[in-house]
Design a protein around this motif. Structure first.
Motif, PDB file in Angstrom:
ATOM      1  N   TRP A  69       0.722  -0.976   0.261  1.00 46.18           N
ATOM      2  CA  TRP A  69       0.401   0.124   0.127  1.00 46.18           C
ATOM      3  C   TRP A  69       1.141   0.836   0.005  1.00 46.18           C
ATOM      4  O   TRP A  69       0.549   1.973  -0.431  1.00 46.18           O
ATOM      5  CB  TRP A  69      -0.692  -0.161   0.960  1.00 46.18           C
ATOM      6  N   GLN A  70       1.919   1.232   0.640  1.00 52.52           N
ATOM      7  CA  GLN A  70       2.927   2.499   0.834  1.00 52.52           C
ATOM      8  C   GLN A  70       3.846   1.962   0.443  1.00 52.52           C
ATOM      9  O   GLN A  70       4.398   1.247   1.129  1.00 52.52           O
ATOM     10  CB  GLN A  70       2.666   3.287   1.851  1.00 52.52           C
ATOM     11  N   GLU A  71       5.143   3.009  -0.298  1.00 50.55           N
ATOM     12  CA  GLU A  71       6.536   2.272  -0.633  1.00 50.55           C
ATOM     13  C   GLU A  71       7.105   3.062   0.783  1.00 50.55           C
ATOM     14  O   GLU A  71       6.990   4.367   0.251  1.00 50.55           O
ATOM     15  CB  GLU A  71       7.020   2.253  -1.440  1.00 50.55           C
ATOM     16  N   PRO A  72       8.239   2.365   1.851  1.00 50.21           N
ATOM     17  CA  PRO A  72       8.356   3.871   2.607  1.00 50.21           C
ATOM     18  C   PRO A  72      10.163   4.407   2.414  1.00 50.21           C
ATOM     19  O   PRO A  72      10.852   3.015   1.902  1.00 50.21           O
ATOM     20  CB  PRO A  72       8.653   2.740   3.641  1.00 50.21           C
ATOM     21  N   GLU A  73      10.369   5.389   2.159  1.00 55.59           N
ATOM     22  CA  GLU A  73      11.159   5.705   1.914  1.00 55.59           C
ATOM     23  C   GLU A  73      12.598   5.382   3.106  1.00 55.59           C
ATOM     24  O   GLU A  73      13.457   4.581   3.369  1.00 55.59           O
ATOM     25  CB  GLU A  73      11.697   7.532   2.083  1.00 55.59           C
ATOM     26  N   LEU A  92      13.819  -5.703  -1.489  1.00 52.06           N
ATOM     27  CA  LEU A  92      12.891  -4.823  -2.576  1.00 52.06           C
ATOM     28  C   LEU A  92      12.387  -3.543  -2.102  1.00 52.06           C
ATOM     29  O   LEU A  92      12.194  -3.424  -3.341  1.00 52.06           O
ATOM     30  CB  LEU A  92      11.919  -5.913  -1.397  1.00 52.06           C
ATOM     31  N   LEU A  93      13.304  -2.765  -1.588  1.00 53.33           N
ATOM     32  CA  LEU A  93      13.136  -1.116  -1.540  1.00 53.33           C
ATOM     33  C   LEU A  93      14.571  -1.257  -1.518  1.00 53.33           C
ATOM     34  O   LEU A  93      15.163  -0.380  -0.634  1.00 53.33           O
ATOM     35  CB  LEU A  93      13.047  -0.666   0.190  1.00 53.33           C
ATOM     36  N   PRO A  94      15.106  -0.518  -3.283  1.00 52.03           N
ATOM     37  CA  PRO A  94      16.539  -0.425  -3.309  1.00 52.03           C
ATOM     38  C   PRO A  94      16.989   1.357  -3.047  1.00 52.03           C
ATOM     39  O   PRO A  94      18.458   1.719  -3.197  1.00 52.03           O
ATOM     40  CB  PRO A  94      16.994  -0.705  -4.956  1.00 52.03           C
ATOM     41  N   GLU A  95      15.978   1.724  -3.131  1.00 50.01           N
ATOM     42  CA  GLU A  95      15.784   3.517  -2.611  1.00 50.01           C
ATOM     43  C   GLU A  95      15.983   3.544  -1.512  1.00 50.01           C
ATOM     44  O   GLU A  95      15.982   4.655  -0.822  1.00 50.01           O
ATOM     45  CB  GLU A  95      14.591   3.677  -3.508  1.00 50.01           C
ATOM     46  N   SER A  96      15.496   2.459  -0.758  1.00 50.30           N
ATOM     47  CA  SER A  96      15.451   3.013   0.949  1.00 50.30           C
ATOM     48  C   SER A  96      16.516   2.889   2.331  1.00 50.30           C
ATOM     49  O   SER A  96      17.049   1.694   1.934  1.00 50.30           O
ATOM     50  CB  SER A  96      14.285   2.122   1.173  1.00 50.30           C
ATOM     51  N   ARG A  97      16.004   3.976   3.082  1.00 46.38           N
ATOM     52  CA  ARG A  97      17.197   3.186   4.345  1.00 46.38           C
ATOM     53  C   ARG A  97      16.627   2.438   5.464  1.00 46.38           C
ATOM     54  O   ARG A  97      15.762   2.543   5.945  1.00 46.38           O
ATOM     55  CB  ARG A  97      17.708   4.686   5.129  1.00 46.38           C
ATOM     56  N   ILE A  98      17.062   1.128   5.768  1.00 42.10           N
ATOM     57  CA  ILE A  98      16.595   0.574   6.949  1.00 42.10           C
ATOM     58  C   ILE A  98      17.521   0.545   8.013  1.00 42.10           C
ATOM     59  O   ILE A  98      18.742   0.565   7.985  1.00 42.10           O
ATOM     60  CB  ILE A  98      16.700  -1.006   5.871  1.00 42.10           C
ATOM     61  N   SER A 173       5.863   8.498  10.416  1.00 41.46           N
ATOM     62  CA  SER A 173       5.147   9.132   9.807  1.00 41.46           C
ATOM     63  C   SER A 173       3.894   9.240   9.637  1.00 41.46           C
ATOM     64  O   SER A 173       3.224   8.250  10.051  1.00 41.46           O
ATOM     65  CB  SER A 173       6.269   9.743   8.228  1.00 41.46           C
ATOM     66  N   LYS A 174       3.247  10.705   9.921  1.00 42.48           N
ATOM     67  CA  LYS A 174       1.286  10.931   8.932  1.00 42.48           C
ATOM     68  C   LYS A 174       1.101   9.355   8.124  1.00 42.48           C
ATOM     69  O   LYS A 174      -0.507   8.992   8.809  1.00 42.48           O
ATOM     70  CB  LYS A 174       0.920  12.172   8.533  1.00 42.48           C
ATOM     71  N   THR A 175       1.500   8.690   7.464  1.00 38.14           N
ATOM     72  CA  THR A 175       1.375   8.239   6.906  1.00 38.14           C
ATOM     73  C   THR A 175       1.696   6.570   7.267  1.00 38.14           C
ATOM     74  O   THR A 175       1.371   6.125   6.370  1.00 38.14           O
ATOM     75  CB  THR A 175       1.011   8.393   5.744  1.00 38.14           C
ATOM     76  N   GLY A 176       2.673   6.637   8.055  1.00 37.99           N
ATOM     77  CA  GLY A 176       3.371   5.087   8.712  1.00 37.99           C
ATOM     78  C   GLY A 176       2.645   4.381   8.606  1.00 37.99           C
ATOM     79  O   GLY A 176       1.134   4.005   9.105  1.00 37.99           O
ATOM     80  N   TRP A 177       3.250   3.184   9.185  1.00 34.74           N
ATOM     81  CA  TRP A 177       2.484   1.464   9.119  1.00 34.74           C
ATOM     82  C   TRP A 177       2.905   0.932  10.639  1.00 34.74           C
ATOM     83  O   TRP A 177       5.202   1.289  10.431  1.00 34.74           O
ATOM     84  CB  TRP A 177       2.007   0.861   7.902  1.00 34.74           C
ATOM     85  N   LEU A 178       2.641   0.075  11.715  1.00 36.64           N
ATOM     86  CA  LEU A 178       3.475  -0.846  12.502  1.00 36.64           C
ATOM     87  C   LEU A 178       2.421  -1.880  11.831  1.00 36.64           C
ATOM     88  O   LEU A 178       1.859  -2.557  11.509  1.00 36.64           O
ATOM     89  CB  LEU A 178       2.888  -0.305  13.577  1.00 36.64           C
TER      90      LEU A 178
END
Length: 258
Positions: A69-73, A92-98, A173-178
């Protein structure tokens, strides 16, 4: 005097043993898989030896579902284990920081040495108590928190505490997920569930084949059933964990106003 290791009821050969003040850490191989166990009958992590970026356990795969539903940064993982989630996210997320927080330094070392967890600028692993780390995260500083905190034989009590849920919510964040992995479903009339409802306008749930319950909380109201079928297929190309099948097993747990 050597340490006596009680072999866990997991099929395979013990290929490595480490020990710290919290107990034994075992690496076990079978023909196809590599398994991390904390000297118990439970598998803490399981990967395919031929594809170490693929988590094997269904509940691990399900914890990735918010990305549909949402690609996290920015992603925060609480509890490393063998690194199945962290490695899958890195693929899965080559542009994201983990950012990963793991209590036991020897677990971190084993994840890199035995489970092919990559050394990467995008993947930072910090040895710290995840419960305290959440309190110190900047407000709104992460888009997705995945929490899978277990000892050798039980879930960390932190995951069932209202203060922990509030701290995770504050850090999102305001649209974040847990995404939380529970060994059993929280009571719907209990304080934990009420706190989840207070913090998250939408709650979804996934029941795994091993009776793990993964609960997803989203900080904003949305309709999860509008997700196009093509989204699961797109994600499957990036990380083949069976996205379309997993998504079909998600159900609504609670939504604001209902």
């Amino acid at each position: 005097m050597g340490t006596v290791i009680n072999r866990p009821a997991i099929k395979g050969d013990i290929v490595h043993v480490a020990r710290d003040k919290l107990g034994n850490i075992l690496v076990i191989d079978d023909r196809k898989h590599r398994i991390l166990s904390f000297d118990s009958v439970f598998e803490q992590s399981k990967i395919l030896r031929s594809a170490p970026h693929l988590p094997v356990h269904e509940y691990n795969r399900a914890m990735l579902l918010p990305i549909a539903w949402q690609e996290p940064e920015r992603v925060t993982v609480l509890g490393l284990g063998g690194g199945a989630l962290a490695h899958g996210l890195h693929q899965l997320l080559p542009e994201s920081r983990i950012d990963v927080f793991e209590l036991r330094q020897k677990v971190v070392e084993i994840a890199h040495e035995w489970f092919s967890l990559p050394h990467s600028e995008r993947l930072k692993v910090t040895t710290a108590d995840a419960r305290l780390a959440v309190d110190n995260l900047p407000e709104g500083g992460t888009d997705l928190i995945l929490t899978d905190l277990y000892s050798a034989d039980r879930m960390s009590p932190a995951q069932a505490q209202r203060q922990f849920i509030k701290a995770c919510s504050r850090a999102l964040s305001k649209t974040g997920w847990l995404a939380l992995n529970y060994h059993r479903m929280p009571e719907t009339d209990g304080t934990l569930f009420r706190e989840l409802r207070r913090q998250f306008p939408v709650l979804l749930v996934f029941k795994s084949k091993t009776n793990n319950w993964v609960i997803f909380g989203c900080k904003t109201v949305f309709d999860p059933w509008t997700l196009p079928a093509s989204r699961g297929k797109e994600l499957e190309k990036r990380l083949p964990v069976g996205w379309p099948k997993l998504l079909k097993k998600v159900s609504m747990l609670a939504r604001a106003g209902e």
